[in-house]
Scaffold this motif. Sequence first.
Motif, PDB file in Angstrom:
ATOM      1  N   CYS A  94       0.859  -1.180   0.000  1.00 50.69           N
ATOM      2  CA  CYS A  94       0.000   0.000   0.000  1.00 50.69           C
ATOM      3  C   CYS A  94       0.904   1.243   0.000  1.00 50.69           C
ATOM      4  O   CYS A  94       1.343   1.703   1.062  1.00 50.69           O
ATOM      5  CB  CYS A  94      -0.942   0.035   1.197  1.00 50.69           C
ATOM      6  N   LYS A 136       0.887   4.298   2.461  1.00 51.09           N
ATOM      7  CA  LYS A 136       1.536   4.244   3.779  1.00 51.09           C
ATOM      8  C   LYS A 136       2.832   5.055   3.784  1.00 51.09           C
ATOM      9  O   LYS A 136       3.194   5.648   4.793  1.00 51.09           O
ATOM     10  CB  LYS A 136       1.881   2.792   4.153  1.00 51.09           C
ATOM     11  N   CYS A 165      -7.113   7.991   6.856  1.00 50.49           N
ATOM     12  CA  CYS A 165      -7.154   7.380   5.523  1.00 50.49           C
ATOM     13  C   CYS A 165      -8.593   7.307   4.980  1.00 50.49           C
ATOM     14  O   CYS A 165      -9.418   6.529   5.475  1.00 50.49           O
ATOM     15  CB  CYS A 165      -6.540   5.982   5.588  1.00 50.49           C
ATOM     16  N   TYR A 177      -9.594   3.870   3.551  1.00 48.26           N
ATOM     17  CA  TYR A 177      -9.935   2.901   4.599  1.00 48.26           C
ATOM     18  C   TYR A 177     -11.358   3.143   5.095  1.00 48.26           C
ATOM     19  O   TYR A 177     -12.163   2.218   5.217  1.00 48.26           O
ATOM     20  CB  TYR A 177      -8.953   3.000   5.780  1.00 48.26           C
TER      21      TYR A 177
HETATM   22  S1  SF4 Z   1      -5.516   2.185   6.086  1.00 45.95           S
HETATM   23 FE1  SF4 Z   1      -5.069   3.396   4.243  1.00 45.95          FE
HETATM   24  S2  SF4 Z   1      -2.850   3.637   4.308  1.00 45.95           S
HETATM   25 FE2  SF4 Z   1      -3.336   1.992   5.695  1.00 45.95          FE
HETATM   26  S3  SF4 Z   1      -3.154   0.159   4.442  1.00 45.95           S
HETATM   27 FE3  SF4 Z   1      -5.295   0.750   4.380  1.00 45.95          FE
HETATM   28  S4  SF4 Z   1      -5.453   1.990   2.540  1.00 45.95           S
HETATM   29 FE4  SF4 Z   1      -3.286   1.858   3.026  1.00 45.95          FE
END
Ligand code: SF4
Length: 340
Positions: free
Chosen positions: A19, A22, A259, A262
């Motif tokens: 990802c 990050k 995020c 997310y």
């Molecule tokens: S929370 Fe956001 S930054 Fe973290 S792994 Fe998932 S998509 Fe990637």
Amino acid sequence: MIKSIPYISPSKFYYWKKCPLKAVFFYEYKNTQFFPRHPDADIGNVIHNFYENRYKWKITNEKIFSRKWNELITKLNKEYKNSNLQSRYFPVQWYSNFYSVKKQLLKKYLLSSAKRKKSHTNIKNEEWIKDDKNTIAGKADLLIYNNYGIITEIADFKTGKIFEKENNKLKIRKAYKTQLALYAKIIIDKQQSKPITLIIDISGKKHPVEITSDEIDKTYNEAKELKHSINTALLKNKVSELANPDNENCFMCNYRPVCVAYKQKFMNFPINNNIDICGKVLISNTNLIKIENEQGVFQIVNFRENITLNNKNICVYNLYFPDMGNKILYAQNNTIVKYE
Ligand code: SF4
């Protein structure tokens, strides 16, 4: 938002490749602590510290070891006590897994290696190394030089699990292998010879990690491409395209509170019996709160924080969701609340 990322970190490369967002968050929120750290991470740092400074601190007998250990643990406990996020894990001795075992293993290793009186003049710890193209950079835990100034061994200390299962065989974790491959690449470019790559576990045991020259080059090229694609996305203002939200990547990711990808995909839905929820607080009693959102009404038990009923939305992170059949969630030690 940052303009570009300066380097790919060898220790984080494996996760950033999965990802890339990050990596952006890592630099953007360098000084922000979103979640409480488990004490195991800090005890790991204490152990690292010992490996790094054992000669400087002259750890040659039990008394000196215990004095230094107690000094570092007392300092850590003081930080925990004064921190809103960390005080839940005070004192660290109670919450760190296998605290005494880790301490004993470290002591045994340091004192036995002190007895062997091995030369340490050609050893460097925590050495910052980077490649000429500024693609990768990081601190190598241990570099061993020969008398001609050539690095013959490079090692990383790991205090947690170092193996994972692959095709029913135990192998060194891929994240550690790629980390060592990137360190090796930096060194090979400088001296034209490949160092031995090793992981050192908590008991001081060295585990050789076989990495071929092709694997090293392949990993380096991947790191180069990753840095390029991240910085291109930043330049074109397309950072959201770097997100790769999935169960494996997002589970316990530190950047969940900031995020968007997310939140769109996983907020209010569990990953591995762990769930984060956002919603309106309906009831807030000692030990129980009820939160309503588009998925229904969730009850959270064992809740320790006082929530004021002001119709504001809150988000609660790190709840245990044992039974998908009902909406009863359990607050845990690392549960935190963010006000929207
Ligand atoms: S929370 Fe956001 S930054 Fe973290 S792994 Fe998932 S998509 Fe990637």
